[in-house]
Enzyme design. Structure first.
Site, short mmCIF file in Angstrom:
data_model
loop_
_atom_site.label_atom_id
_atom_site.label_comp_id
_atom_site.label_asym_id
_atom_site.label_seq_id
_atom_site.Cartn_x
_atom_site.Cartn_y
_atom_site.Cartn_z
N CYS A 65 0.82 -1.23 0.00
CA CYS A 65 0.00 0.00 0.00
C CYS A 65 0.84 1.27 0.00
O CYS A 65 0.31 2.36 -0.21
CB CYS A 65 -0.96 -0.02 1.18
SG CYS A 65 -2.12 -1.41 1.05
N HIS B 171 -3.45 6.86 2.26
CA HIS B 171 -3.85 5.57 1.67
C HIS B 171 -5.24 5.20 2.20
O HIS B 171 -5.55 5.43 3.37
CB HIS B 171 -2.83 4.51 2.04
CG HIS B 171 -3.29 3.12 1.75
ND1 HIS B 171 -3.64 2.71 0.49
CD2 HIS B 171 -3.48 2.05 2.56
CE1 HIS B 171 -4.02 1.45 0.54
NE2 HIS B 171 -3.93 1.02 1.77
N ASN C 272 -10.12 -0.76 -0.96
CA ASN C 272 -8.67 -0.60 -0.88
C ASN C 272 -8.04 -1.14 -2.17
O ASN C 272 -7.99 -2.35 -2.37
CB ASN C 272 -8.15 -1.36 0.35
CG ASN C 272 -6.65 -1.26 0.53
OD1 ASN C 272 -5.95 -0.75 -0.34
ND2 ASN C 272 -6.16 -1.75 1.64
O1 UT7 Z 1 -4.02 -1.52 3.13
C1 UT7 Z 1 -3.31 -2.46 3.83
C2 UT7 Z 1 -3.48 -2.25 5.25
N1 UT7 Z 1 -4.70 -2.83 5.70
C3 UT7 Z 1 -5.40 -2.20 6.62
O2 UT7 Z 1 -5.07 -1.09 6.97
C4 UT7 Z 1 -6.58 -2.91 7.26
C5 UT7 Z 1 -6.55 -2.68 8.74
N2 UT7 Z 1 -7.59 -3.37 9.47
C6 UT7 Z 1 -8.89 -3.05 9.35
O3 UT7 Z 1 -9.27 -2.17 8.58
C7 UT7 Z 1 -9.88 -3.70 10.29
O4 UT7 Z 1 -9.16 -4.40 11.27
C8 UT7 Z 1 -10.86 -4.66 9.57
C9 UT7 Z 1 -11.82 -3.87 8.73
C10 UT7 Z 1 -10.08 -5.65 8.72
C11 UT7 Z 1 -11.67 -5.44 10.61
O5 UT7 Z 1 -12.35 -4.54 11.47
P1 UT7 Z 1 -12.26 -4.74 13.04
O6 UT7 Z 1 -13.10 -3.69 13.63
O7 UT7 Z 1 -10.82 -4.77 13.43
O8 UT7 Z 1 -12.96 -6.12 13.23
P2 UT7 Z 1 -12.38 -7.45 13.90
O9 UT7 Z 1 -11.37 -8.08 13.03
O10 UT7 Z 1 -12.00 -7.15 15.32
O11 UT7 Z 1 -13.69 -8.33 13.91
C12 UT7 Z 1 -14.82 -7.97 14.72
C13 UT7 Z 1 -15.90 -8.98 14.47
C14 UT7 Z 1 -15.42 -10.42 14.57
O12 UT7 Z 1 -16.45 -11.19 15.15
P3 UT7 Z 1 -16.44 -11.58 16.70
O13 UT7 Z 1 -15.18 -12.36 16.91
O14 UT7 Z 1 -16.45 -10.28 17.43
O15 UT7 Z 1 -17.68 -12.39 16.86
C15 UT7 Z 1 -15.23 -10.83 13.15
O16 UT7 Z 1 -15.37 -12.22 12.96
O17 UT7 Z 1 -16.39 -8.83 13.13
C16 UT7 Z 1 -16.34 -10.10 12.46
N3 UT7 Z 1 -16.12 -9.86 11.05
C17 UT7 Z 1 -17.13 -9.66 10.19
N4 UT7 Z 1 -18.46 -9.61 10.34
C18 UT7 Z 1 -19.21 -9.37 9.26
C19 UT7 Z 1 -14.95 -9.80 10.38
N5 UT7 Z 1 -15.16 -9.56 9.09
C20 UT7 Z 1 -16.52 -9.46 8.94
C21 UT7 Z 1 -17.34 -9.20 7.83
N6 UT7 Z 1 -18.68 -9.17 8.05
N7 UT7 Z 1 -16.88 -9.01 6.61
#
Ligand code: UT7
Length: 337
Positions: free
Chosen positions: A121, A262, A292
């Protein structure tokens, strides 16, 4: 800590910009039918509504060609005027030849050499620095700098934690020498931290784990991400690198006309801008329409800023990126046209 700008040589500027996204759109509603997710979750957690996805057979060099040719046309140049092509990408058409070679042939840039930059990125900020410094050094009159990715080629559309995040696209700029006293690129500050490698990577397909039946069965040719680790690193490092480059150049957040980060997650951009004290009105966020696109997000954001009349000649602009590696990048410039 360094107290003088890193840019050396003659002043250079972004002379033109063009972008390209494939026509097909993949919406959150479409993804609801593919994995266990909802439009609400995606929009709330990331800010993304839809992203563009290539049709089968369309590769990164095809997107790069469209953006590159248009950038050259807008610069009032021809492909033969380009001395060097730098392509930032993490999804090259193939391991080799480089995408820069494929683009050179496709656009007919008969006098150019070139190479790819692998910085995920941060590829656009790094490619811009490489290309612009070759022009600044007097090695070339015009560099074509491209950020392009077909992320859909390495995304696992059964993994809801990653498949909702990414899209395909390309952006290109022509960098040329600036006339005396005219706006130019001011400074850059980049940093890598390889200890973050496992947090965001494609585990197989390289020399460590060449493709095999086992790597395919274990779905190791797809993006794997520890989202929360990357999220926290991205917010912290975007603030840190932005502060460092602004302090070195005695610039305050209020001096910026535009903060172009980004586009990985709306919440990352807003949190970093808030910590920096950059007015949210100066922040470009267009992740809603593109997701992204890795190397293409910054040119896509700049393009929207231009189209919305938010970017004019002489404006002070800060570009920032954080990506797999980890890679961290920033470029400070005055907009050149
Ligand atoms: O460009 C390269 C760099 N990349 C980034 O900068 C990405 C950085 N990370 C992020 O943007 C975020 O961490 C994500 C968008 C990937 C995830 O968001 P989050 O708020 O960190 O969610 P999480 O991973 O803590 O997941 C929270 C919950 C989980 O469920 P439980 O364990 O709380 O029951 C996940 O399983 O959300 C669940 N979850 C989803 N639910 C519905 C994860 N993905 C999804 C989804 N739809 N697509």
């Amino acid at each position: 800590m360094r107290t003088t700008p890193r840019c050396a040589g003659r002043p250079v500027y972004i002379r033109s910009l063009a972008t390209y996204v494939p026509p097909r759109v993949l919406t959150n509603r479409d993804l609801e039918k593919m994995v266990d997710t909802t439009d609400e979750w995606i929009l709330q957690r990331t800010g993304i509504r839809e992203r563009h996805i290539v049709d089968p057979g369309v590769a990164t060099s095809d997107l790069a060609k469209e953006a590159g040719l248009e950038a050259i046309r807008r610069a009032g140049l021809t492909p033969d005027d380009i001395g060097v092509i730098v392509v930032g990408t993490v999804t090259p058409d193939m391991m080799f030849p480089s995408t820069a070679c494929l683009v050179q042939h496709k656009i007919g840039a008969h006098h150019a050499w070139g190479f790819d930059v692998s910085a995920a990125c941060s590829a656009f900020t790094y490619a811009l620095t490489a290309g612009s410094q070759l022009v600044a050094a007097g090695c070339h009159e015009h560099a074509l700098v491209i950020g392009a990715d077909v992320m859909s080629s390495i995304i696992d559309y059964t993994d809801r934690s990653t498949c909702v995040l990414f899209g395909d696209g390309a952006g290109a700029v022509v960098v040329s020498a600036a006339a005396a006293g005219e706006p130019s690129i001011i400074d850059f500050e980049h940093e890598i931290d390889g200890s973050g490698g496992p947090a965001l990577c494609m585990p197989a397909g390289g020399s460590l784990r060449p493709p095999s039946r086992e790597t395919v069965e274990q779905r190791m040719h797809y993006v794997k991400q520890d989202g929360q680790t990357v999220f926290k690193f991205a917010v912290r490092k975007t603030e840190e690198i932005a502060r460092r480059i602004m302090e070195r150049n005695r610039i305050k957040p209020e001096d910026l006309a535009l903060f172009v980060s980004h586009q990985a997650n709306r919440r990352i951009i807003q949190a970093a801008a808030e910590k920096l004290g950059v007015d949210q009105g100066k922040v470009i966020i267009n992740i809603e329409r593109f997701g992204n696109t890795t190397a293409a997000t910054i040119p896509l954001a700049l393009n929207d800023a231009i189209n919305e009349g938010r970017l004019k000649k002489g404006d002070l602009v800060l570009l920032c990126s954080v990506g797999a590696g980890f890679t961290v990048g920033s470029v400070l410039l005055r907009w050149g046209y």
